[in-house]
Design a protein around this motif. Structure first.
Motif, PDB file in Angstrom:
ATOM      1  N   ALA A  56     -24.140  19.267 -23.676  1.00 35.75           N
ATOM      2  CA  ALA A  56     -24.147  18.317 -22.562  1.00 35.75           C
ATOM      3  C   ALA A  56     -25.553  18.191 -21.999  1.00 35.75           C
ATOM      4  CB  ALA A  56     -23.173  18.766 -21.480  1.00 35.75           C
ATOM      5  N   ASP A  57     -25.839  17.038 -21.433  1.00 36.78           N
ATOM      6  CA  ASP A  57     -27.144  16.727 -20.828  1.00 36.78           C
ATOM      7  C   ASP A  57     -28.263  16.657 -21.850  1.00 36.78           C
ATOM      8  OD1 ASP A  57     -26.056  16.666 -18.190  1.00 36.78           O
ATOM      9  OD2 ASP A  57     -26.095  18.857 -18.172  1.00 36.78           O
ATOM     10  N   ASN A  58     -27.889  16.501 -23.117  1.00 38.78           N
ATOM     11  CA  ASN A  58     -28.884  16.382 -24.175  1.00 38.78           C
ATOM     12  C   ASN A  58     -29.624  15.055 -24.079  1.00 38.78           C
ATOM     13  OD1 ASN A  58     -27.766  14.230 -26.217  1.00 38.78           O
ATOM     14  ND2 ASN A  58     -25.995  15.510 -25.721  1.00 38.78           N
ATOM     15  N   PHE A  59     -30.805  15.017 -24.705  1.00 40.03           N
ATOM     16  CA  PHE A  59     -31.465  13.749 -24.971  1.00 40.03           C
ATOM     17  C   PHE A  59     -32.076  13.836 -26.365  1.00 40.03           C
ATOM     18  CE2 PHE A  59     -34.816  10.669 -25.268  1.00 40.03           C
ATOM     19  CZ  PHE A  59     -34.215   9.539 -24.753  1.00 40.03           C
ATOM     20  N   HIS A  60     -31.500  13.068 -27.295  1.00 38.26           N
ATOM     21  CA  HIS A  60     -31.974  13.061 -28.673  1.00 38.26           C
ATOM     22  C   HIS A  60     -32.445  11.680 -29.108  1.00 38.26           C
ATOM     23  CE1 HIS A  60     -30.520  17.151 -29.458  1.00 38.26           C
ATOM     24  NE2 HIS A  60     -29.403  16.815 -28.847  1.00 38.26           N
ATOM     25  N   GLY A  61     -32.349  10.677 -28.228  1.00 36.20           N
ATOM     26  CA  GLY A  61     -32.748   9.322 -28.596  1.00 36.20           C
ATOM     27  C   GLY A  61     -31.777   8.307 -28.044  1.00 36.20           C
ATOM     28  N   THR A  66     -27.343   3.899 -31.372  1.00 35.44           N
ATOM     29  CA  THR A  66     -25.919   3.884 -31.023  1.00 35.44           C
ATOM     30  C   THR A  66     -25.217   5.178 -31.396  1.00 35.44           C
ATOM     31  OG1 THR A  66     -25.507   2.679 -33.093  1.00 35.44           O
ATOM     32  CG2 THR A  66     -25.633   1.381 -31.075  1.00 35.44           C
ATOM     33  N   THR A  67     -25.573   5.784 -32.522  1.00 34.63           N
ATOM     34  CA  THR A  67     -24.957   7.054 -32.873  1.00 34.63           C
ATOM     35  C   THR A  67     -25.356   8.134 -31.880  1.00 34.63           C
ATOM     36  OG1 THR A  67     -24.695   6.629 -35.241  1.00 34.63           O
ATOM     37  CG2 THR A  67     -24.939   8.915 -34.578  1.00 34.63           C
ATOM     38  N   ILE A  68     -26.622   8.182 -31.516  1.00 33.74           N
ATOM     39  CA  ILE A  68     -27.085   9.251 -30.624  1.00 33.74           C
ATOM     40  C   ILE A  68     -26.496   9.107 -29.224  1.00 33.74           C
ATOM     41  CG2 ILE A  68     -29.115  10.239 -29.524  1.00 33.74           C
ATOM     42  CD1 ILE A  68     -30.658   9.589 -32.126  1.00 33.74           C
ATOM     43  N   VAL A  69     -26.442   7.895 -28.685  1.00 33.33           N
ATOM     44  CA  VAL A  69     -25.860   7.762 -27.342  1.00 33.33           C
ATOM     45  C   VAL A  69     -24.361   8.003 -27.373  1.00 33.33           C
ATOM     46  CG1 VAL A  69     -27.671   6.204 -26.536  1.00 33.33           C
ATOM     47  CG2 VAL A  69     -25.526   5.232 -27.433  1.00 33.33           C
ATOM     48  N   SER A  70     -23.764   8.008 -28.556  1.00 39.02           N
ATOM     49  CA  SER A  70     -22.340   8.332 -28.668  1.00 39.02           C
ATOM     50  C   SER A  70     -22.043   9.741 -28.192  1.00 39.02           C
ATOM     51  CB  SER A  70     -21.863   8.165 -30.116  1.00 39.02           C
ATOM     52  OG  SER A  70     -21.949   6.827 -30.531  1.00 39.02           O
ATOM     53  N   PHE A  71     -23.019  10.648 -28.297  1.00 41.11           N
ATOM     54  CA  PHE A  71     -22.780  12.013 -27.820  1.00 41.11           C
ATOM     55  C   PHE A  71     -23.685  12.367 -26.642  1.00 41.11           C
ATOM     56  CE2 PHE A  71     -25.498  12.346 -31.634  1.00 41.11           C
ATOM     57  CZ  PHE A  71     -26.577  13.089 -31.185  1.00 41.11           C
ATOM     58  N   SER A  72     -24.146  11.347 -25.915  1.00 39.76           N
ATOM     59  CA  SER A  72     -24.875  11.572 -24.677  1.00 39.76           C
ATOM     60  C   SER A  72     -23.889  11.709 -23.525  1.00 39.76           C
ATOM     61  CB  SER A  72     -25.819  10.402 -24.408  1.00 39.76           C
ATOM     62  OG  SER A  72     -26.405  10.514 -23.127  1.00 39.76           O
ATOM     63  N   THR A  73     -24.259  12.499 -22.521  1.00 40.22           N
ATOM     64  CA  THR A  73     -23.454  12.565 -21.302  1.00 40.22           C
ATOM     65  C   THR A  73     -24.123  11.816 -20.154  1.00 40.22           C
ATOM     66  OG1 THR A  73     -24.477  14.694 -20.717  1.00 40.22           O
ATOM     67  CG2 THR A  73     -22.385  14.777 -21.913  1.00 40.22           C
ATOM     68  N   ASP A  74     -25.193  11.108 -20.456  1.00 41.23           N
ATOM     69  CA  ASP A  74     -25.894  10.288 -19.475  1.00 41.23           C
ATOM     70  C   ASP A  74     -25.301   8.886 -19.516  1.00 41.23           C
ATOM     71  OD1 ASP A  74     -27.601   8.758 -17.947  1.00 41.23           O
ATOM     72  OD2 ASP A  74     -29.442   9.466 -18.904  1.00 41.23           O
ATOM     73  N   GLU A  75     -24.560   8.524 -18.487  1.00 42.32           N
ATOM     74  CA  GLU A  75     -23.859   7.241 -18.499  1.00 42.32           C
ATOM     75  C   GLU A  75     -24.824   6.053 -18.481  1.00 42.32           C
ATOM     76  OE1 GLU A  75     -20.627   6.198 -19.007  1.00 42.32           O
ATOM     77  OE2 GLU A  75     -20.638   8.256 -19.763  1.00 42.32           O
ATOM     78  N   THR A  93     -19.735   6.312 -32.066  1.00 42.81           N
ATOM     79  CA  THR A  93     -19.584   7.000 -33.341  1.00 42.81           C
ATOM     80  C   THR A  93     -18.805   8.295 -33.142  1.00 42.81           C
ATOM     81  OG1 THR A  93     -21.727   6.120 -33.998  1.00 42.81           O
ATOM     82  CG2 THR A  93     -20.843   7.945 -35.316  1.00 42.81           C
ATOM     83  N   PRO A  94     -17.739   8.508 -33.913  1.00 46.66           N
ATOM     84  CA  PRO A  94     -16.976   9.759 -33.776  1.00 46.66           C
ATOM     85  C   PRO A  94     -17.670  10.909 -34.509  1.00 46.66           C
ATOM     86  CG  PRO A  94     -16.012   8.396 -35.487  1.00 46.66           C
ATOM     87  CD  PRO A  94     -17.154   7.593 -34.908  1.00 46.66           C
ATOM     88  N   GLY A  95     -17.104  12.102 -34.350  1.00 43.00           N
ATOM     89  CA  GLY A  95     -17.570  13.246 -35.114  1.00 43.00           C
ATOM     90  C   GLY A  95     -18.436  14.211 -34.338  1.00 43.00           C
ATOM     91  N   PHE A  96     -18.473  14.093 -33.008  1.00 41.50           N
ATOM     92  CA  PHE A  96     -19.307  14.985 -32.201  1.00 41.50           C
ATOM     93  C   PHE A  96     -18.459  15.692 -31.153  1.00 41.50           C
ATOM     94  CE2 PHE A  96     -22.015  11.583 -33.763  1.00 41.50           C
ATOM     95  CZ  PHE A  96     -23.045  12.307 -34.354  1.00 41.50           C
ATOM     96  N   ARG A  97     -18.778  16.949 -30.920  1.00 44.57           N
ATOM     97  CA  ARG A  97     -18.128  17.737 -29.879  1.00 44.57           C
ATOM     98  C   ARG A  97     -19.196  18.196 -28.895  1.00 44.57           C
ATOM     99  NH1 ARG A  97     -14.517  21.476 -34.013  1.00 44.57           N
ATOM    100  NH2 ARG A  97     -13.101  19.805 -34.694  1.00 44.57           N
ATOM    101  N   ILE A  98     -18.958  17.983 -27.613  1.00 40.70           N
ATOM    102  CA  ILE A  98     -19.938  18.283 -26.575  1.00 40.70           C
ATOM    103  C   ILE A  98     -19.510  19.531 -25.818  1.00 40.70           C
ATOM    104  CG2 ILE A  98     -21.118  17.401 -24.535  1.00 40.70           C
ATOM    105  CD1 ILE A  98     -20.466  14.566 -25.532  1.00 40.70           C
ATOM    106  N   VAL A  99     -20.425  20.497 -25.714  1.00 39.09           N
ATOM    107  CA  VAL A  99     -20.158  21.724 -24.967  1.00 39.09           C
ATOM    108  C   VAL A  99     -21.268  21.910 -23.941  1.00 39.09           C
ATOM    109  CG1 VAL A  99     -18.987  22.784 -26.932  1.00 39.09           C
ATOM    110  CG2 VAL A  99     -21.435  23.193 -26.595  1.00 39.09           C
TER     111      VAL A  99
END
Length: 407
Positions: A145-150, A153-162, A172-178
């Motif tokens: 959570a609170d990551n920033f990787h870019g 569209t795939t990367i913002v799929s697992f962002s927690t920054d609205e 994009t599916p396939g990511f789990r956020i901890v």
């Protein structure tokens, strides 16, 4: 620096001229830079500013480092692009030296940081199917959570920054956020479908969040035990910024894959890379991935010059030594406008008393005093000067921050 060439339009007019023709992405400070050298920049009116952001670490070696500019000039006179349809005479040497610098086997050259992250995701998934035996299309990647990787569209799929995510689905599916810095939550999220754990050793955009001692070593032990990859995003934290070549070296950790960018291009050209073990990057076969500009001769020439600067260890030592100056100066400001800070090497997240203003407002006040910094979230600002900054310049910047916070 010599005086900048005068433009027909001043700062205010140039900023206004951007509005109708540039789509919004960043919210830049109202300064128009026209010239730069070392740790200093000048605007179109000739006002000088100390750069305490360094292009989010893309300018680790300062603006227009002579060795990097010379390498670019030499290559511009010879060859700039072949595409990867053909070989070029600069790429092998670049890959050899970058692999040696990072203690890895293989290099996948790309251009931007986001491309390196996307490429790392593809490599991890391919490895999961070809080597680990995960059923087709079921590979998962665990992120923090609170990551920033870019911002793809795939990367913002697992962002927690609205702000980065909202309005850009479907995702994009396939990511789990901890939660970041939580080994128990990480362990609970990893299962037989997990291809990789992808984390930043230090979360930059979140406010230079530094995990507890032992966290990175714990990630390494967990991923090895669970049979998945450890992918470290060192795009901001790597290449000297924290006092080591890579931030994971603070815990003597060796990931399976490391993502590099920003400083790898020396502030001259966009250069990124995925580096890692041969048995991981070796899962890619001709035609399965590519980039027209990735590994181009100009990028390879500049990237090689960057590696040469780091091979001496001088910049890493400088970041560590000046990092002590930065921490000491910030510690003196706690209770005097600063409520807390986190720092490693020449990189700090500074939490300002919200009663004194937002991070944006503090950054604007610093700008008016000749210091360029940038906010992250809330009342936090980040400081990441070029590694070429002097102790006197750094102390002066901290004095200006004190003035802004206490006047």
């Amino acid at each position: 620096m010599t005086a900048p060439a005068r433009t027909a339009r001043g700062s205010e007019e140039l900023i206004r001229a951007e509005e109708p023709v540039l789509a919004h992405n960043y919210h830049p400070l109202p300064v128009v830079v026209a010239r730069a050298e070392g740790a200093w920049v000048e605007d179109v009116e000739g006002r000088r500013y100390l750069d305490m952001l360094a292009g989010y670490s893309a300018l680790n070696f300062g603006h227009r480092h002579p060795a990097l500019v010379e390498a670019a000039h030499r290559q511009l006179d010879r060859l700039t692009l072949t595409s990867r349809a053909f070989h070029n005479d600069r790429l092998a040497g670049f890959a050899e030296r970058l692999a040696a610098l990072t203690g890895t086997d293989m290099v996948l050259p790309m251009n931007t940081g986001a491309e390196a992250v996307e490429s790392g995701i593809k490599v991890a998934r391919k490895w999961a199917y070809d080597v680990k035996g995960v059923p087709a299309d079921r590979a998962t990647i665990v992120v923090a959570a609170d990551n920033f990787h870019g911002r793809t569209t795939t990367i913002v799929s697992f962002s927690t920054d609205e702000t980065a995510r909202s309005g850009f689905g479907p995702f994009t599916p396939g990511f789990r956020i901890v939660p970041y810095n939580d080994l128990a939550a990480l362990e609970a999220a990893v299962d037989e479908t997990t291809a990789a754990v992808l984390i930043e050793p230090i979360q930059g955009e979140a406010g230079v969040l530094i995990p507890d001692d032992g966290y990175l070593a714990g990630v390494r032990e967990l991923t090895r035990r669970k049979g998945c990859l450890f992918v470290a995003d060192e795009i901001q934290s790597g290449l000297g910024r924290t006092g080591h070549t890579l931030a994971v070296e603070h815990e003597s950790v060796v990931p399976d894959v490391v993502l590099l960018g920003k400083a790898l291009g020396g502030g001259i050209v966009p250069v990124s890379a995925v580096v890692g073990r041969r048995d991981v990057l070796g899962v890619l076969h001709p035609g399965e991935h590519g980039s027209t500009f990735g590994g181009n001769p100009l990028a390879a020439a500049v990237g090689t010059a960057v590696v040469e600067l780091l091979e001496t260890g001088a910049f890493q030592r400088r970041a560590a030594e000046l990092g002590a100056v930065l921490r000491e100066g910030l510690a003196a400001l706690v209770g005097r406008g600063v409520v807390g800070f986190r720092a490693r090497g020449l990189w700090a997240g500074v939490d300002v008393d919200p009663a004194l203003g937002s991070g944006r407002e503090i950054s604007e006040r610093l700008m008016r005093e000749g210091i360029l910094a940038k906010d992250t979230h809330g009342s936090t600002i980040r400081l990441a000067p070029p590694l070429t900054v002097t102790a006197e310049e750094l102390t002066g910047a901290l004095g200006t921050l004190e003035k802004v916070l206490t006047s």
